[in-house]
Design a protein around this motif. Structure first.
Motif, PDB file in Angstrom:
ATOM      1  N   THR A 102       0.794  -1.225   0.000  1.00  0.00           N
ATOM      2  CA  THR A 102       0.000   0.000   0.000  1.00  0.00           C
ATOM      3  C   THR A 102       0.827   1.277   0.000  1.00  0.00           C
ATOM      4  OG1 THR A 102      -0.118  -0.209   2.406  1.00  0.00           O
ATOM      5  CG2 THR A 102      -1.980  -1.061   1.139  1.00  0.00           C
ATOM      6  N   ALA A 108      -0.111  -3.635  -5.254  1.00  0.00           N
ATOM      7  CA  ALA A 108      -1.265  -2.912  -4.735  1.00  0.00           C
ATOM      8  C   ALA A 108      -1.778  -1.966  -5.792  1.00  0.00           C
ATOM      9  CB  ALA A 108      -0.868  -2.123  -3.496  1.00  0.00           C
ATOM     10  N   GLY A 111      -4.807   1.765  -2.331  1.00  0.00           N
ATOM     11  CA  GLY A 111      -4.587   0.362  -2.042  1.00  0.00           C
ATOM     12  C   GLY A 111      -5.526  -0.137  -0.980  1.00  0.00           C
ATOM     13  N   GLU A 121      -6.960  -1.148   2.292  1.00  0.00           N
ATOM     14  CA  GLU A 121      -6.645  -0.964   3.697  1.00  0.00           C
ATOM     15  C   GLU A 121      -7.883  -1.184   4.512  1.00  0.00           C
ATOM     16  OE1 GLU A 121      -4.721   2.634   4.615  1.00  0.00           O
ATOM     17  OE2 GLU A 121      -2.818   1.988   3.788  1.00  0.00           O
TER      18      GLU A 121
END
Length: 764
Positions: free
Chosen positions: A583, A714, A753, A755
């Motif tokens: 990420t 990502a 990305g 999360e």
């Protein structure tokens, strides 16, 4: 003597002997005690002691005079320096003496109602309170309340804050003399002009300006009652920094003051019922405290006061406040002037220059905080507390009211490796262990559901996925299960050992998503401990303190080994994958200033986008950056969607990681490499042979477990909102792509990305 006479003598002796024996056995003994402790003797002794005490007091009264004002009460400031010895700031007294006649009579009475209702009638002392204070001092129980206004004024102006029998006796005598020689108005004026009200304000005039931006002569009764209430606990009751409990106590104290005024007939009951609590204005920094200086000075002050109490120099924080505000300290901070400037410039370049509240209202609600620590020494080298201490009083680098989000995931892995934990199927937890990454998969404990099934970011399914890749992509379902596998009690204990504040942190599954509050300084300490191979690092803002009257020694910021080196280094190795394949890839990996520098770190984005984080490190520098959504007017937590011009969500891999990279790569100097004692994780070159098959938590062997580093990438940090491209449920393939430029991630785009939502959503 003849025999007859001898016989009569023996008979007389025998007759005497029997009574003597009987007396020694009881009645006669009691009679002796009665003769020794008669009521007359007891009363005589008591009155004798009283006369002796009165005589001693008369002598003291004759010997002790009202002294000149205490030298400690004279103006004196503190000096603050950077680590290189150059001056950062000077702080002195903020005090302006005003005549009592300029203070409205009703406002004068608020102080009497708060501290000493009998002030206008008493002789200047409270004998019961003084006696209680003497007993507590002798018994070691510390300072206690009960002093009159006269006694408090004497202590503030003529004596010191020390708690000794001698000082209390002097206080008693001087108070009696002062009450006889001076008027009540003189004493009250001295009291309200020398007392400390918080916010660096000494005296009622400075306090009126600090809290309400008015002169003392323009204070209302309501405002006066609040200032009077502050004297009991200036910092705890300061509305701008008080906790919810502190605010409640402040209001209770305010009500107490006004109710006492009604009781003393100084305030009409009808007027009292119509009064509303006067919320004070936000603090205004004193000159010289603008920019980051105020945050640094206040952080240093907090550390010094904490150490004064810990060292036993001060009995409590209130006394430590008084000692610090008396001045005379030269405080050298660990702050590196060049790194401090670089951090400020990085925040400006990557965030504040992009905020435009006129164009986007949400931009007014974005707050940034950051802390940078040397993991070898524990020194805090730079700190960013907010846009300006004058404009935003609260230090964003030390505030801990926003969720840590996914920056907590490395703590779970650290606990797993350190405890040699296993999955539900008995498979050791390593970087290559395979978990089921299905979104909203129920977390299992011993074959039973625990009632927790967190969604992944945007509800993305990953199916079977390695721990390494789960960290890269911040997969909630994996770490929720891992927390149960390790044991949440052990996870919380590890968090505390690494440096997090765990008091009040229940060991529940929701904590795996970082639902607890944390500060950038706190998280920098946690990651510094990882960077320091598991030896505890406690961030230290203060380098040294000098004072003419006392020595202040700070503990070594580097502590003992709290987790094994293998555990710490394994987490570091895994966290390099977040930078290189996860990420933080866009902001950090591809940054042209990186120049091959080894980097480890973790992003985090909380529920409803109220906070976004990146905490990362090189071998020699750990920095945590947090962005927080705070309503510009109310101070409440709010979302940051589309702030700073991002397409949708402000992710940890966005502005926080960009700030981190601009700062770190700008000050890092020579390129360095991690020295890791581990065979796991992204930073380790993998062998070509495949390991044995491991079981997923569901008990199903993965089809093709591999020790190769995850090759899936990502999604870009700045892609469109999820609504513009529905996520695919197709899991990422574990096979390397034929074309290295083609991502094997699911065919959808996400901002920043995948999360986690940080912990609130799953608790609803």
């Amino acid at each position: 003597m003849g025999r007859a006479e001898e016989r009569r003598a023996r008979q007389r002796g025998g007759r005497r002997a029997a009574p003597k024996g009987r007396r020694s056995s009881g009645a006669a003994g009691r009679g002796g005690i009665r003769r020794l402790f008669t009521w007359k003797k007891i009363l005589g002794t008591f009155f004798g002691l009283c006369l002796l005490g009165m005589g001693a007091f008369i002598v003291l009264y004759m010997v002790i005079d009202i002294p000149e004002g205490n030298a400690d009460a004279e103006l004196q400031g503190n000096v603050y320096k950077y680590s290189d010895g150059s001056i950062m700031a000077r702080r002195g007294y903020n005090r302006e003496i005003v005549d009592l006649a300029k203070v409205p009579k009703d406002v004068q009475r608020t102080f009497v109602a708060a501290e000493n209702k009998s002030f206008y009638k008493d002789s200047g002392v409270d004998l019961k309170g003084t006696a209680r204070g003497l007993l507590n001092t002798v018994s070691g129980k510390g300072a206690q309340g009960g002093s009159t206004i006269t006694q408090q004024y004497v202590k503030n102006y003529y004596l010191t804050q020390e708690q000794t029998v001698t000082r209390k006796l002097k206080e008693l005598v001087i108070s009696l003399k002062l009450d006889r020689e001076k008027s009540k108005d003189y004493i009250l004026a001295g009291y309200i002009n020398t007392s400390y009200y918080g916010r660096g304000a000494y005296g009622i005039q400075a306090a009126a300006q600090a809290y309400y931006r008015v002169d003392a002569e323009d204070l209302t009764v309501e405002q006066g009652a609040y200032l009077a209430a502050l004297l009991q606990a200036p910092n705890q009751y300061d509305w701008a920094i008080a906790s919810d409990t502190g605010k409640k106590l402040a209001q209770e104290r305010w009500n107490y003051v006004l109710d006492n005024m009604v009781e003393e007939k100084w305030l009409d009951g009808a007027d009292r019922r119509g009064m509303k609590f006067p919320v004070p204005k936000e603090p205004k920094a004193v000159p010289g405290m603008e920019g980051q200086t105020g945050y640094l000075v206040e952080a240093a002050n907090a550390a010094l006061k904490q150490q004064l109490v810990a060292q036993g120099v001060a009995e409590d924080t209130k006394q430590a406040d008084a000692m610090l505000d008396l001045g005379g300290y030269t405080i050298t901070l660990n702050i590196d002037k060049k790194k401090q400037k670089a951090l400020e410039e990085a925040v400006k370049e990557k965030l504040t220059s992009r905020l435009d509240p006129d164009k986007r209202e949400v931009d007014a609600d974005v707050q940034a905080g950051a802390a940078s620590v040397d993991p070898k020494t524990g020194a805090v080298l730079a700190m960013y507390g907010g846009v300006d201490y004058v404009k935003h009083y609260r230090n964003n680098a030390t505030r801990d009211d926003y969720q840590a989000a996914s920056t907590f995931k490395p703590v779970i892995l650290a606990a797993a490796v350190d405890q040699d934990a296993e999955t539900q199927d008995g498979v050791p937890i390593t970087a290559n262990t395979i978990y089921d990454g299905t979104s909203e998969r129920p977390v299992m404990d011993g074959g039973k559901e625990v009632g927790f099934a967190p969604p992944n970011e945007d509800d993305v399914n990953y199916d079977d996925i390695t721990v390494q890749e789960a960290m890269n992509k911040s997969v909630n379902s994996v770490f929720a299960q891992m927390g149960i596998d390790v044991g949440m009690t052990e996870v919380v204990e590890t968090a505390g050992e690494l440096g997090m504040e765990t008091e009040g942190m229940p060991p529940v599954p929701a904590q795996t998503l970082g639902s607890m509050g944390a500060s950038p300084l706190e998280m920098a300490g946690v990651y510094a401990t990882l960077a320091n191979h598991g030896k505890k690092v406690t961030p230290a803002i203060v380098k040294s303190v000098e004072h003419k009257d006392r020595a202040v020694e700070f503990p070594d910021p580097i502590g003992e080994q709290v987790i094994s080196r293998e555990a710490a280094d394994t987490v570091t190795s895994v966290l390099t994958g977040v930078v290189d394949d996860g990420t933080a890839r866009v902001s950090v990996k591809d940054n042209p200033l990186r120049d091959g520098q080894d980097v480890a770190g973790k992003t985090g984005t909380s529920d409803n986008n109220k906070s976004a984080w990146f905490t990362g490190f090189t071998p020699g520098l750990v920095t945590s950056v947090g962005l927080f959504g705070e309503d510009d007017k109310s101070g409440t937590q709010v979302p940051m969607y589309r702030a700073a011009g991002v397409d949708y969500r402000v992710n940890g891999g966005g502005p926080p990681a960009e700030i981190w990279a601009a700062y770190t790569f700008g000050v890092m100097g020579e390129v360095t490499e991690f020295d890791l004692d581990t065979k796991q994780g992204n930073a380790v070159k993998k062998p070509s042979s495949s390991p044995s098959v491991s079981q997923s938590p569901s008990g199903t062997p993965s089809d093709e477990p591999t020790s190769e580093a995850p090759t899936t990438e990502a999604p870009p940090e700045t892609s469109a909102p999820p609504s513009s491209a529905p996520p695919s449920s197709q899991p990422p393939t574990s096979e390397p792509p034929v074309d290295p430029t083609i991502s094997t991630s699911p065919t959808f785009e996400l901002p920043g990305g995948p999360e986690d939502p940080g912990g609130d959503e799953e608790q609803q």
